[in-house]
Write an enzyme that holds these catalytic residues in place. Sequence first.
Site, mmCIF file in Angstrom:
data_model
loop_
_atom_site.group_PDB
_atom_site.id
_atom_site.type_symbol
_atom_site.label_atom_id
_atom_site.label_comp_id
_atom_site.label_asym_id
_atom_site.label_seq_id
_atom_site.Cartn_x
_atom_site.Cartn_y
_atom_site.Cartn_z
ATOM 1 N N ASP A 113 40.568 33.984 38.585
ATOM 2 C CA ASP A 113 41.256 34.783 39.603
ATOM 3 C C ASP A 113 42.742 34.883 39.304
ATOM 4 O O ASP A 113 43.353 35.946 39.455
ATOM 5 C CB ASP A 113 41.050 34.186 41.002
ATOM 6 N N GLU B 182 36.061 42.505 36.071
ATOM 7 C CA GLU B 182 37.316 42.319 35.350
ATOM 8 C C GLU B 182 37.876 43.649 34.854
ATOM 9 O O GLU B 182 38.652 43.697 33.920
ATOM 10 C CB GLU B 182 37.126 41.342 34.183
#
Length: 123
Positions: free
Chosen positions: A8, A36
């Site tokens: 993250d 992503e």
Amino acid sequence: MYGHQQGDECLKLVAQSLNDKTTKLTEGLVARYGGEEFVCVIPKHSEEIVKQFAQDINQQIEQLKIVHEKSPVSNYVTVSIGLVTLIPKHATATDMNSVIKKADHALYQAKTAGRNQAIFYTD
């Protein structure tokens, strides 16, 4: 290997770099598109400027030096970029779906061609 929190944090750093670069160039938009993946919408610029933008992004992300020990490409996080330009006349949802599919195809090409690069979609 790194865990969700580090993943993250990596995504946040990449997103911030994309946002900083995009907003300096234009009134563009950066959005997370997948796990992503990100989308940068860059209005009112030529193909040449958008290609330079992509090269600058690649360099900027590498300069963050986010460690990626198991990457076959680099010791640091890199990005692969799929580019599409569009001169809209009367954009419709179908047109936008087509643009997204083309950008996704270009991204896939960048990944399969070795990653850490930008591929510009051409018909």
